[in-house]
Scaffold this motif. Structure first.
Motif, PDB file in Angstrom:
ATOM      1  N   HIS A  71      11.555   6.420   1.237  1.00 20.13           N
ATOM      2  CA  HIS A  71      11.019   5.461   0.615  1.00 20.13           C
ATOM      3  C   HIS A  71      11.394   4.104   1.455  1.00 20.13           C
ATOM      4  O   HIS A  71      11.019   3.025   1.219  1.00 20.13           O
ATOM      5  N   ASN A 123       7.034  -2.399   4.988  1.00 22.07           N
ATOM      6  CA  ASN A 123       6.070  -2.961   4.164  1.00 22.07           C
ATOM      7  C   ASN A 123       6.949  -4.662   3.753  1.00 22.07           C
ATOM      8  O   ASN A 123       6.014  -5.283   2.877  1.00 22.07           O
ATOM      9  N   ASN A 162       7.115   5.864   2.498  1.00 27.89           N
ATOM     10  CA  ASN A 162       6.539   5.212   1.313  1.00 27.89           C
ATOM     11  C   ASN A 162       5.814   4.166   1.709  1.00 27.89           C
ATOM     12  O   ASN A 162       6.401   3.052   2.282  1.00 27.89           O
ATOM     13  N   GLU A 163       4.399   3.866   1.495  1.00 29.02           N
ATOM     14  CA  GLU A 163       3.664   2.600   1.468  1.00 29.02           C
ATOM     15  C   GLU A 163       3.836   1.744   2.538  1.00 29.02           C
ATOM     16  O   GLU A 163       4.160   0.621   2.598  1.00 29.02           O
ATOM     17  N   LYS A 190       2.541  -0.799   5.200  1.00 29.32           N
ATOM     18  CA  LYS A 190       1.645  -1.937   4.905  1.00 29.32           C
ATOM     19  C   LYS A 190       0.751  -1.975   6.027  1.00 29.32           C
ATOM     20  O   LYS A 190       0.871  -2.838   6.942  1.00 29.32           O
ATOM     21  N   GLY A 223       1.029   7.848   3.537  1.00 27.07           N
ATOM     22  CA  GLY A 223       0.463   6.955   2.806  1.00 27.07           C
ATOM     23  C   GLY A 223      -0.752   6.545   3.167  1.00 27.07           C
ATOM     24  O   GLY A 223      -1.259   6.505   4.251  1.00 27.07           O
ATOM     25  N   PHE A 234      -2.630   1.296   1.875  1.00 30.66           N
ATOM     26  CA  PHE A 234      -3.473   0.067   1.092  1.00 30.66           C
ATOM     27  C   PHE A 234      -4.880   0.058   1.526  1.00 30.66           C
ATOM     28  O   PHE A 234      -5.569  -0.852   1.295  1.00 30.66           O
ATOM     29  N   THR A 261      -1.696   8.212  -2.624  1.00 28.20           N
ATOM     30  CA  THR A 261      -2.002   6.962  -3.024  1.00 28.20           C
ATOM     31  C   THR A 261      -1.828   6.471  -4.463  1.00 28.20           C
ATOM     32  O   THR A 261      -1.530   7.271  -5.460  1.00 28.20           O
ATOM     33  N   HIS A 262      -1.266   5.213  -4.718  1.00 24.27           N
ATOM     34  CA  HIS A 262      -0.620   4.891  -5.893  1.00 24.27           C
ATOM     35  C   HIS A 262      -1.636   4.160  -6.757  1.00 24.27           C
ATOM     36  O   HIS A 262      -1.967   2.755  -6.406  1.00 24.27           O
TER      37      HIS A 262
END
Length: 239
Positions: free
Chosen positions: A81, A88, A141-142, A144, A176, A179, A200-201
């Motif tokens: 994470h 991010n 995780n994620e 950016k 990820g 976005f 994808t979240h």
């Protein structure tokens, strides 16, 4: 951690010991769910000079959670994470502020540190003991990608996947969506590996108008707004 000072280890240990317990996994099993996504930080593995984090406590609880999952017949999605420098700039990466992963003065250094962490992690979780319980291995995780150059992330993903596979991880690997819209991935990152999943979240908890919706309206929003995305995402001819 800086605020807590010498008591940080005691406070964080108490939090880990009570926030999620084996009963949590029993409840998940009883709800009929078959996978859990477990977020964990890079400082579960190591820390670097200047880091404020309490090292390694998280590691013991990650392993404990995996065993609870095993006992309950639940498979695990390992979700790294946070990465050194923050991928991010949000608090759940361990650092709120500028992105220092693959960007900035130490961007390349933090990128390499992240690969080193995956080298350690993937060697450990490639052990036979984890083959039947760890079903999915996550890169990060994620990230950016609206800020970090897309190609930098894709190149890092490719390097990480190669390291992880060379160390014997045969499970699915998640990356990820950064976005980006699903159709932006149509011509990116193809043919890298045969067992990749895009992470994808979709949430309804981060803006006031959606929070104000009634329960049925929230369900309708998911059905009307996400069904097309799910159908497209499951079409192997795209993405």
């Amino acid at each position: 951690m800086e605020k807590l000072g010498p008591s940080a280890a005691r406070v964080i240990e108490s939090h880990y010991a009570t926030f999620v317990t084996k009963q949590t996994f029993i409840d998940i099993q009883n709800a009929g769910l078959d996978h859990v996504r477990i977020p964990y930080p890079y400082w579960a593995v190591t820390t670097y000079p200047g880091d404020p984090y309490v090292p390694q406590i998280a590691w013991r609880y990650l392993l404990r959670a995996i065993e609870w999952a095993r006992d309950c017949g639940i498979r695990v999605n390992l979700d790294l994470h946070s990465l050194p420098g923050s991928q991010n700039g949000w608090a759940h990466s361990g650092h709120q502020g500028p992105i220092g992963w693959l960007m900035g003065t130490d961007g390349s250094l933090n990128g390499q540190r992240s690969l080193d962490i995956h080298n350690q992690l993937s060697q450990f979780f490639a052990q036979d003991r984890y083959n039947n319980v760890v079903a999915i291995y996550g890169l990060v995780n994620e990230p950016k990608m609206l800020v970090i150059p897309e190609q930098s992330v894709l190149d890092w993903n490719s390097q990480a996947i190669q390291i992880i596979r060379n160390n014997g991880i045969k499970q699915y690997i998640t990356f990820g969506d950064g976005f980006l819209a699903l159709n932006q991935w149509d011509d990116m990152f193809k043919g890298i590996d045969s067992k990749l999943l895009m992470d994808t979240h979709q949430y309804q908890i981060f803006n006031v108008p959606q929070l104000a919706l009634k329960h049925q309206d929230k369900i309708n929003l998911a059905c009307s707004g996400w069904t097309g995305l799910i159908v497209a995402a499951n079409n192997p001819s795209t993405g």
